[in-house]
Design a protein around this motif. Structure first.
Motif, mmCIF file in Angstrom:
data_model
loop_
_atom_site.group_PDB
_atom_site.id
_atom_site.type_symbol
_atom_site.label_atom_id
_atom_site.label_comp_id
_atom_site.label_asym_id
_atom_site.label_seq_id
_atom_site.Cartn_x
_atom_site.Cartn_y
_atom_site.Cartn_z
ATOM 1 N N GLY A 67 -1.762 -107.389 -120.403
ATOM 2 C CA GLY A 67 -0.883 -108.361 -119.776
ATOM 3 C C GLY A 67 -1.462 -108.936 -118.512
ATOM 4 N N SER A 68 -0.575 -109.428 -117.695
ATOM 5 C CA SER A 68 -0.938 -110.187 -116.503
ATOM 6 C C SER A 68 -1.721 -109.359 -115.496
ATOM 7 N N ALA A 122 0.738 -108.950 -112.103
ATOM 8 C CA ALA A 122 1.997 -108.455 -112.645
ATOM 9 C C ALA A 122 3.052 -108.298 -111.560
ATOM 10 N N GLY A 175 6.893 -105.669 -114.440
ATOM 11 C CA GLY A 175 5.860 -105.563 -115.462
ATOM 12 C C GLY A 175 5.056 -104.280 -115.343
ATOM 13 N N GLY A 193 -3.541 -105.052 -112.636
ATOM 14 C CA GLY A 193 -2.192 -105.353 -113.108
ATOM 15 C C GLY A 193 -1.760 -104.483 -114.271
ATOM 16 N N ILE A 194 -1.359 -105.116 -115.350
ATOM 17 C CA ILE A 194 -0.774 -104.429 -116.500
ATOM 18 C C ILE A 194 -1.753 -103.444 -117.135
ATOM 19 N N GLU A 245 4.252 -109.468 -119.784
ATOM 20 C CA GLU A 245 4.155 -110.575 -118.835
ATOM 21 C C GLU A 245 2.892 -111.414 -119.042
#
Length: 183
Positions: free
Chosen positions: A46-47, A50, A54, A79-80, A157
């Protein structure tokens, strides 16, 4: 000397699910427990930017899935991806980090300690030679490995034009399940 094992497409230990994709890597450079590459796994991506929501969702999903015996696969990005690896490790589960660089160039640098933990409780993998620097064109290439190692991919996200959506598209092309949070 560096403790890296090399798997080729013809090796019996080469990941079975990855062998099924359209363009499996001919060689994989691996550090850690290579047996987990043939475990049942779910990718969580993901992002890189985040939200707290998330990060919380990714960590919780990874922790819950890992506690039930699934390996968590992701790309070690900020992030994720980082949250997914950490969640799996919190559950003392297996996690697989697929790099967009050679194993001698950990990116992002702040995840060097995380890589050491992944190596102890899973595997760090790359198809790129050891000294390959992280270049933007490498990351979409590595995404097919993330989805290819997994029974399904969960996007958390994911931005509209992102590597996460590339991973989701690749998972669909590989006939794998795709999940999204938020749905």
């Amino acid at each position: 000397q560096s403790g890296v094992e090399i798997l080729t497409l013809s090796d019996p230990g080469y990941p079975k699910l990855l062998r099924e994709i359209f363009d499996p890597p001919i060689v994989l450079y691996c550090k850690g427990e290579i047996r987990c590459l043939n475990s049942h796994s779910i990718s969580i991506v993901g992002s890189r930017q985040a939200t707290p929501y998330g990060v919380n969702v990714a960590e919780r999903l990874a922790r819950e899935l890992a506690s039930r015996g699934l390996a968590i696969c992701s790309g070690l990005a900020r992030g994720i991806d980082t949250a997914a690896h950490r969640g799996a490790l919190e559950a003392n589960g297996k996690t697989i980090a697929v790099l967009g660089s050679g194993l001698n160039h950990i990116y992002p640098r702040e995840n060097k300690k995380l890589v050491l933990q992944v190596q102890e409780h899973g595997c760090v993998v790359s198809e790129f030679p050891m000294n390959t620097s992280p270049s933007p064109q490498n990351f979409p290439i590595r995404n097919r490995i993330i989805s290819g190692l997994s029974l399904g991919t969960c996007l958390v996200e994911a931005a509209e034009f992102s590597g996460s959506l590339i991973t989701g598209r690749l998972a669909l092309e590989q006939n794998r399940e795709v999940f999204a949070v938020p749905g």
